[in-house]
Scaffold this motif. Structure first.
Motif, PDB file in Angstrom:
ATOM      1  N   UNK A 206       1.076  -1.145  -0.047  1.00 55.94           N
ATOM      2  CA  UNK A 206      -0.126   0.199   0.102  1.00 55.94           C
ATOM      3  C   UNK A 206       0.892   1.382   0.042  1.00 55.94           C
ATOM      4  N   UNK A 207       0.738   2.178  -0.979  1.00 54.43           N
ATOM      5  CA  UNK A 207       1.418   3.518  -0.964  1.00 54.43           C
ATOM      6  C   UNK A 207       0.494   4.488  -0.948  1.00 54.43           C
ATOM      7  N   UNK A 208       1.082   5.857  -0.706  1.00 55.63           N
ATOM      8  CA  UNK A 208       0.277   6.923  -1.039  1.00 55.63           C
ATOM      9  C   UNK A 208       1.053   7.837  -2.153  1.00 55.63           C
ATOM     10  N   UNK A 209       2.099   8.338  -1.838  1.00 58.50           N
ATOM     11  CA  UNK A 209       2.982   8.921  -2.847  1.00 58.50           C
ATOM     12  C   UNK A 209       4.561   8.114  -3.138  1.00 58.50           C
ATOM     13  N   UNK A 210       4.935   7.522  -2.069  1.00 58.05           N
ATOM     14  CA  UNK A 210       6.113   6.695  -2.219  1.00 58.05           C
ATOM     15  C   UNK A 210       6.036   5.590  -3.023  1.00 58.05           C
ATOM     16  N   UNK A 211       6.949   5.201  -3.896  1.00 56.54           N
ATOM     17  CA  UNK A 211       7.016   4.059  -4.689  1.00 56.54           C
ATOM     18  C   UNK A 211       6.151   4.424  -5.862  1.00 56.54           C
ATOM     19  N   UNK A 212       5.505   5.520  -6.198  1.00 49.22           N
ATOM     20  CA  UNK A 212       4.748   5.540  -7.254  1.00 49.22           C
ATOM     21  C   UNK A 212       5.831   5.858  -8.506  1.00 49.22           C
ATOM     22  N   UNK A 213       7.042   6.368  -8.063  1.00 43.90           N
ATOM     23  CA  UNK A 213       8.222   6.485  -9.157  1.00 43.90           C
ATOM     24  C   UNK A 213       9.253   5.712  -8.417  1.00 43.90           C
ATOM     25  N   UNK A 214      10.209   5.206  -9.571  1.00 46.00           N
ATOM     26  CA  UNK A 214      11.527   4.702  -9.352  1.00 46.00           C
ATOM     27  C   UNK A 214      11.328   3.467  -8.567  1.00 46.00           C
ATOM     28  N   UNK A 215      10.476   2.718  -8.403  1.00 42.88           N
ATOM     29  CA  UNK A 215      10.328   1.387  -7.642  1.00 42.88           C
ATOM     30  C   UNK A 215       9.962   0.350  -8.721  1.00 42.88           C
ATOM     31  N   UNK A 216      11.041  -0.691  -8.441  1.00 47.43           N
ATOM     32  CA  UNK A 216      11.508  -1.633  -9.501  1.00 47.43           C
ATOM     33  C   UNK A 216      11.439  -3.114  -8.624  1.00 47.43           C
ATOM     34  N   UNK A 217      10.080  -3.611  -8.900  1.00 54.46           N
ATOM     35  CA  UNK A 217       9.479  -5.001  -8.712  1.00 54.46           C
ATOM     36  C   UNK A 217       8.855  -5.610  -9.793  1.00 54.46           C
ATOM     37  N   UNK A 218       9.476  -6.478 -10.320  1.00 53.86           N
ATOM     38  CA  UNK A 218       9.024  -7.414 -11.424  1.00 53.86           C
ATOM     39  C   UNK A 218       7.964  -8.265 -11.243  1.00 53.86           C
ATOM     40  N   UNK A 219       7.750  -8.460 -10.090  1.00 53.61           N
ATOM     41  CA  UNK A 219       6.619  -9.551  -9.519  1.00 53.61           C
ATOM     42  C   UNK A 219       5.291  -8.688  -9.253  1.00 53.61           C
ATOM     43  N   UNK A 220       5.254  -7.437  -9.411  1.00 52.14           N
ATOM     44  CA  UNK A 220       3.981  -6.800  -9.409  1.00 52.14           C
ATOM     45  C   UNK A 220       3.294  -6.993 -10.817  1.00 52.14           C
ATOM     46  N   UNK A 221       2.024  -7.644 -10.701  1.00 54.98           N
ATOM     47  CA  UNK A 221       1.095  -7.788 -11.597  1.00 54.98           C
ATOM     48  C   UNK A 221      -0.133  -7.197 -11.635  1.00 54.98           C
TER      49      UNK A 221
END
Length: 974
Positions: free
Chosen positions: A644-659
């Motif tokens: 769960x995020x608000x603004x953090x990790x909307x950019x620059x976050x790299x997780x290939x398992x996110x589907x």
């Protein structure tokens, strides 16, 4: 056209290697080593030429067995590292170090000069047999007797029914690779045909082969060459191969915990292209001008490997030396990132550059940064937030002032912090909605740099900015992209997934009501108020409860089974408070269901509105989250499936398992692209993603992706000094300020006479309110004052203006914030305290398809699937012309003559044939050339009037029809 086949291409490339790159040719007799395939005579010749003293020293010890000892030393190194790494590092035999190649010298004083580099022996073996009774590999390339590259070549044939790069890939995969070391010894294996190129460092699986093209359509840079000239003309050149070994190849050690074997990283073509070309351009400019002050923009798609590109770029530009003086072009290179947790992406990738470990310093705080600058560390990594501090150090410290500095900026146009001041400016601005981030973060890299550049002397500095989404301000600041790799290319080449094909849409409906609310007549930015009101609804616990039920059901049924049960999802919320509520509800629901997975909440610390307590990630998640062990490390673990995020990790976050992504926040423009693109990373078994949007905002999201997908369409607009004069006249025409008012107000400000300043402020405000009584008109007028100040500050850098315009800019800057009462962050919060949700609902809209015609990921081209070109004879076209246009009988003969003349132009036909798969190039560059020739042919026949006749010259007229006919018929006959 005579029959063309694979051998034609094969011979052409071998001839090029031999004649242009001065390769030697290997015969079967040269390969007496049937296990490692080393060519000992080449290795010894290289060592004799470049290191005869070391070789003689070994001979004193080993005598005639010296060669055997050298080969044994190489074999020993190969037990724990790849051959290219052995070549890069050389071998140690007792107290003697032998270098197995000489790199391209970085400077005149480098250990190897141009002569030593020329001593490298490049050779190729055509028809290389890896083991008994096997099919031959078309080409194996050698460096100083050691095999480094293998190549399989195919050709579509003159009818498009031959073989393709896909067949070459299958040929690699079908081979018994465990029976030959050649597949492990070579660092790159190319599978190519006459139109396209792919590459793999490990050729055992088809999925390992990735596209290695110079764009969606390869175009030869040299006349008479194949479209894949970039492969044999550039990549196989001695300089390029030296670059590979010296800079680009990266070794990833095996990871026993994750059961991952060791691997070699080969840069994608756009990565090495941008790095090499920019470094070359920078060196050339620095030598010519003997100064710096250059700005570059690299526009590479999300998922393009930007962090590695930045690291490669840093090393290349750090190594630049001027040819004559041998002076270093840059003393220090800074890598600036907005990712405050440097321990992840940047640090992890930089750790792969083990050969640079003594040159790079990742600074955790100001003390580290100051020390690194003082020590003249070659490459310093820090956050963009430290940019002002760096500049102050460089400008104020006499010892540092003369330093030549490069700045690599990771993701220009990313948000940098929350300041109401920027939102206040938008009360009076006409900035396009899709270029505003209405989230908590509102300051961008460009904002910070634009402010600093006004007073900064950058003649000793170089700026290289990287972004996937350059807005107009980015272009204005850095210029049009020096190198571009679009999302369209990345999708079609299979590096990322298309996350904007469709969106499952819901509409959140609500009514707001107020009680005991005090009237607030202050002005606020419309977007800020709108978002604040939306947040009240989107933070409502009952609405979130309902959405969580939808998310939980959907995730369990559709997402959790993906990637063999390893799929993850992100929930994007409208605010940190909303995210906190989401986390509580989701965590409770998961605990009640007794499932094996958990949720995490990633956010920056804030004061929770109910408890009034300061909360942070460690406290909320109940984990030992630190800078050294950030929350993303936990999310990598199998037990955590929802983030769960608000603004953090909307950019620059790299997780290939996110589907999957559950969007409960309105995102627009670049913010939409950066947010939804968190899903686009490729992973084995991941061929689909899903976005569920609770804001009914699919149209805006599709619009954003369409704007940037095919590359930068914004152009730099030359500033016009007349704009200042026109804007000055427009403002003065309102008759709000007299010349005396302006003069007296500025004098009061300059003399720090606060009583006079306050008095004049009141006088001017009263004049303003009497002259412009309407609130909306007042707002528009103040917007003009802000615009004048902004434009004057920009244009004054390039133009000299009369003093009255400069004084008026100072006046506008001083008075513009004093004419209307502007609300602040705190007054807005106070005014909204009594606004609540009276009723709400969440309605399902449906699956919304992206209406754009953007291409799906490109499918491998199979033999025999060449598309049938459109057919159109000149007779059919003339019949069409006579039906649509009124032409004289003699004109038909002239049209036929000109058409026949164009069809005999061999140079023209070759140009069309070479680009027949690139329709954009055909309809642009080629069509323009043909039209020019047709018009000249008309003039040559004394038909000048026809070239001026709208019937002929207008778009869709007779000339355009003739152009299209020529192209179609050349394609058909090719």
């Amino acid at each position: 056209m005579s029959e063309i086949n694979e051998e034609t291409l094969h011979v052409h490339i071998c001839d090029y290697l031999r004649e242009k790159h001065k390769y030697r040719v290997l015969e079967a007799k040269d390969l007496s080593d049937t296990e490692y395939y080393f060519v000992e005579k080449h290795l010894l010749e290289f060592l004799e030429t470049t290191q005869s003293d070391s070789l003689n020293k070994l001979r004193e010890t080993y005598g005639s067995g010296t060669t055997v000892e050298i080969i044994k030393a190489i074999h020993k190194e190969l037990t724990y590292k790849p051959l290219w790494l052995v070549i890069r590092g050389g071998v140690q035999i007792k107290d003697v170090k032998l270098y197995l190649y000489t790199p391209k010298p970085r400077s005149i004083n480098s250990s190897g000069d141009e002569g030593a580099f020329a001593a490298n022996i490049f050779a190729y073996k055509k028809e290389f047999y890896p083991y008994a009774n096997s099919e031959a590999i078309d080409l194996v390339i050698y460096l100083n007797g050691l095999p480094i590259i293998s190549v399989e070549l195919k050709h579509l044939g003159d009818e498009g029914k031959g073989t393709t790069y896909e067949d070459a890939i299958n040929q690699y995969v079908d081979r018994k690779q465990d029976q030959s070391k050649i597949f492990a010894l070579c660092f790159a294996h190319f599978a190519a045909d006459n139109l396209e190129v792919t590459v793999a460092s490990n050729p055992s699986k088809a999925d390992n082969f990735k596209y290695y093209n110079d764009g969606l359509v390869n175009k030869p840079d040299k006349e008479g060459e194949y479209p894949i000239w970039h492969l044999y003309g550039l990549v196989f050149s001695p300089e390029y191969i030296s670059n590979f070994i010296e800079y680009f190849l990266l070794y990833v050690a095996p990871d026993s915990e994750k059961n991952k074997p060791a691997k070699t990283i080969i840069p994608r073509y756009h990565q090495s292209r941008s790095v090499r070309d920019l470094a070359k351009d920078l060196l050339s400019k620095a030598q010519e001008s003997n100064s710096l002050g250059f700005k570059y923009l690299i526009a590479h798609s999300a998922g393009s490997g930007k962090t590695l590109t930045i690291a490669w770029m840093a090393e290349q530009i750090d190594s630049l030396h001027k040819a004559v003086s041998n002076e270093k072009v840059l003393d220090i290179v800074f890598i600036l990132t907005d990712r405050k947790s440097l321990n992840k992406n940047i640090k992890d990738d930089l750790e792969l550059f083990v050969h640079m470990k003594d040159k790079v310093k990742i600074t955790e705080d100001t003390h580290d940064l100051r020390k690194a600058i003082k020590n003249r560390t070659n490459i310093i990594v820090t956050t963009i937030q430290k940019f002002n501090y760096i500049q102050d150090e460089l400008q104020e410290n006499k010892e540092l002032k003369e330093l030549k500095v490069g700045f690599l900026i990771d993701e220009a146009h990313r948000s940098q912090g929350s300041k109401m001041a920027k939102n206040i400016k938008r009360v009076f601005s006409d900035v396009e909605q899709d270029e505003i981030d209405l989230g908590e973060d509102t300051i961008t890299v460009e904002d910070q740099l634009e402010e600093k550049f006004k007073d900064l002397d950058i003649s000793n500095q170089v700026y290289i900015a990287f972004t996937a989404t350059p807005i107009q301000k980015t272009i204005n600041l850095f210029g049009i992209p020096y190198d571009e790799y679009t999302e369209d290319e990345a999708i079609q080449e299979g590096y990322i997934l298309d996350v904007a094909q469709s969106i499952v849409s819901y509409r959140t409906m609500y009514n707001l009501t107020t009680y005991n609310a005090k009237h607030d007549d202050r002005l606020y930015a419309k977007g800020v108020v709108s978002k604040a009101l939306t947040n009240i609804a989107y933070e409502d616990e009952d609405i979130i409860q309902f959405k969580c039920a939808i998310i939980a059901d959907h995730f369990d049924k559709h997402i959790l089974p993906m990637l063999n049960g390893n799929a993850k999802a992100m929930i994007v919320t409208s605010s940190r408070q909303a995210g906190y509520t989401y986390f509580q509800i989701v965590s409770n629901a998961l605990a009640k269901k007794g499932v094996a997975y958990k949720a995490l909440y990633a956010f920056t610390p804030f004061t929770e509105k109910n408890s009034k307590e300061e909360v942070d990630e460690a406290k909320v998640n109940g984990l030992a989250i630190t800078e050294e062990n950030p929350i993303e490390n936990y999310f990598e673990k199998d037990e955590y499936k929802l983030l769960i995020v608000a603004n953090k990790f909307q950019t620059g976050f790299d997780e290939p398992k996110l589907c999957a992504m559950y969007l409960d926040k309105v995102v627009r423009g670049v913010n939409a692209i950066q947010t939804v693109s968190r899903l686009n990373r490729w992973a084995e078994g991941k061929d689909d993603t899903i976005v569920i949007d609770f804001t009914n905002n699919s149209e805006e999201i599709f619009k954003a992706f369409s704007k940037y997908r095919k590359g930068v369409k914004i152009v730099v607009r030359e500033p016009d000094p007349n704009e200042i004069v026109e804007l000055y006249d427009e403002i003065r025409d309102y008759n709000v300020f007299s010349d005396d008012m302006i003069r007296q107000f500025i004098e009061a400000a300059k003399t720090d006479n606060d009583t006079a300043f306050s008095t004049f402020t009141l006088v001017i405000r009263e004049s303003f309110q009497q002259t412009i009584p309407n609130k909306e008109d007042q707002k528009e007028f103040v917007g003009l004052l802000h615009s004048y100040v902004k434009k004057f500050n920009l244009l004054a850098q390039f133009n000299q203006f009369d003093e009255k315009y400069e004084q008026f800019a100072l006046f506008c800057d001083l008075i513009s914030h004093k004419l209307i009462r502007i609300g602040t962050d705190s007054t807005l919060k106070e005014s909204l305290k009594n606004v609540t949700v009276s009723k709400a609902a969440v309605n399902f809209i449906g699956n919304i398809e992206n209406p754009s015609d953007d291409p799906a990921p490109r499918k491998p081209r199979k033999a025999g699937e060449a598309p049938e070109p459109p057919r159109a004879t000149i007779e059919e076209v003339i019949a069409d012309i006579t039906t649509r246009f009124s032409i004289a009988e003699g004109d038909e003969i002239i049209i036929k003559e000109i058409y026949a003349e164009q069809m005999t132009d061999e140079e023209l036909k070759n140009l069309v044939f070479a680009n027949m798969d690139n329709n954009e190039f055909l309809q642009g560059v080629v069509a323009a050339q043909i039209k020019k020739q047709i018009i000249q042919a008309c003039i040559n026949r004394g038909q000048m009037k026809k070239t001026l006749d709208p019937l002929y010259k207008d778009a869709g007229g007779i000339f355009d029809i003739m152009v299209n006919t020529v192209i179609k018929n050349v394609v058909r006959k090719s």
